[in-house]
Design a protein around this motif. Sequence first.
Motif, PDB file in Angstrom:
ATOM      1  N   ASP A 179       4.204  -1.799   3.458  1.00  9.03           N
ATOM      2  CA  ASP A 179       4.408  -0.434   2.982  1.00  9.03           C
ATOM      3  C   ASP A 179       5.604  -0.360   2.033  1.00  9.03           C
ATOM      4  O   ASP A 179       6.154  -1.375   1.625  1.00  9.03           O
ATOM      5  N   ARG A 197      -9.608  -0.754   2.971  1.00  5.79           N
ATOM      6  CA  ARG A 197      -8.334  -1.318   3.426  1.00  5.79           C
ATOM      7  C   ARG A 197      -8.572  -2.617   4.199  1.00  5.79           C
ATOM      8  O   ARG A 197      -7.878  -3.608   4.000  1.00  5.79           O
ATOM      9  N   TRP A 238      -0.970   6.120   1.419  1.00  6.85           N
ATOM     10  CA  TRP A 238      -1.970   6.186   2.487  1.00  6.85           C
ATOM     11  C   TRP A 238      -1.966   7.582   3.094  1.00  6.85           C
ATOM     12  O   TRP A 238      -0.917   8.212   3.247  1.00  6.85           O
ATOM     13  N   GLU A 280       0.846  -1.184   0.000  1.00  7.10           N
ATOM     14  CA  GLU A 280       0.000   0.000   0.000  1.00  7.10           C
ATOM     15  C   GLU A 280       0.886   1.239   0.000  1.00  7.10           C
ATOM     16  O   GLU A 280       1.737   1.400   0.873  1.00  7.10           O
ATOM     17  N   THR A 288      -7.915   8.137   3.136  1.00  2.55           N
ATOM     18  CA  THR A 288      -8.116   6.820   2.529  1.00  2.55           C
ATOM     19  C   THR A 288      -9.302   6.110   3.180  1.00  2.55           C
ATOM     20  O   THR A 288      -9.715   6.453   4.281  1.00  2.55           O
ATOM     21  N   TRP A 291      -2.818   4.852  -3.548  1.00  2.00           N
ATOM     22  CA  TRP A 291      -3.784   5.924  -3.316  1.00  2.00           C
ATOM     23  C   TRP A 291      -3.201   7.181  -3.947  1.00  2.00           C
ATOM     24  O   TRP A 291      -2.067   7.557  -3.639  1.00  2.00           O
TER      25      TRP A 291
END
Length: 142
Positions: free
Chosen positions: A53, A40, A31, A28, A35, A66
């Motif tokens: 991450d 999620r 963020w 992801e 979001t 995102w």
Amino acid sequence: MSSTVGDSAPVTGTGDRLGLKPGMVVQELGWDNDTDDELRIAVEDTIDADMVDGDYGNVVDAVLLWWRDDDGDLVDGLVDALTDLVGGGSIWLLTPKVGRPGTVDASDIAEAAPIAGLSQTTTAAVSKDWQATRLVAPKTPA
């Protein structure tokens, strides 16, 4: 209207609709406070794990990116998202729906994707405020 969830919150199966399966590693990126937490959670429920991450440092099966209109250069963001993506994996570019703050014009996505070496395949509404565009690296001839 194509295959969309509509204007409701994410429904059960959103992760499935994104082609995600248990055991996949999903990274992801991007963020922020805006979001969609329900989306999620649906993704993490589908993969039966937490998303990783940008510091993960290993290959991932898919990337959730995102992105908002003021996040900078979309081509750079897409190229960065490719860093850990395994061959055949996909990037789900999550952008605010039309009329929401930070909306990204569809033509910007259509222009940025090929510059980053990606093809746009699917766009679907995935929550009340967000839509997802699937981007994949074109298949190379064998």
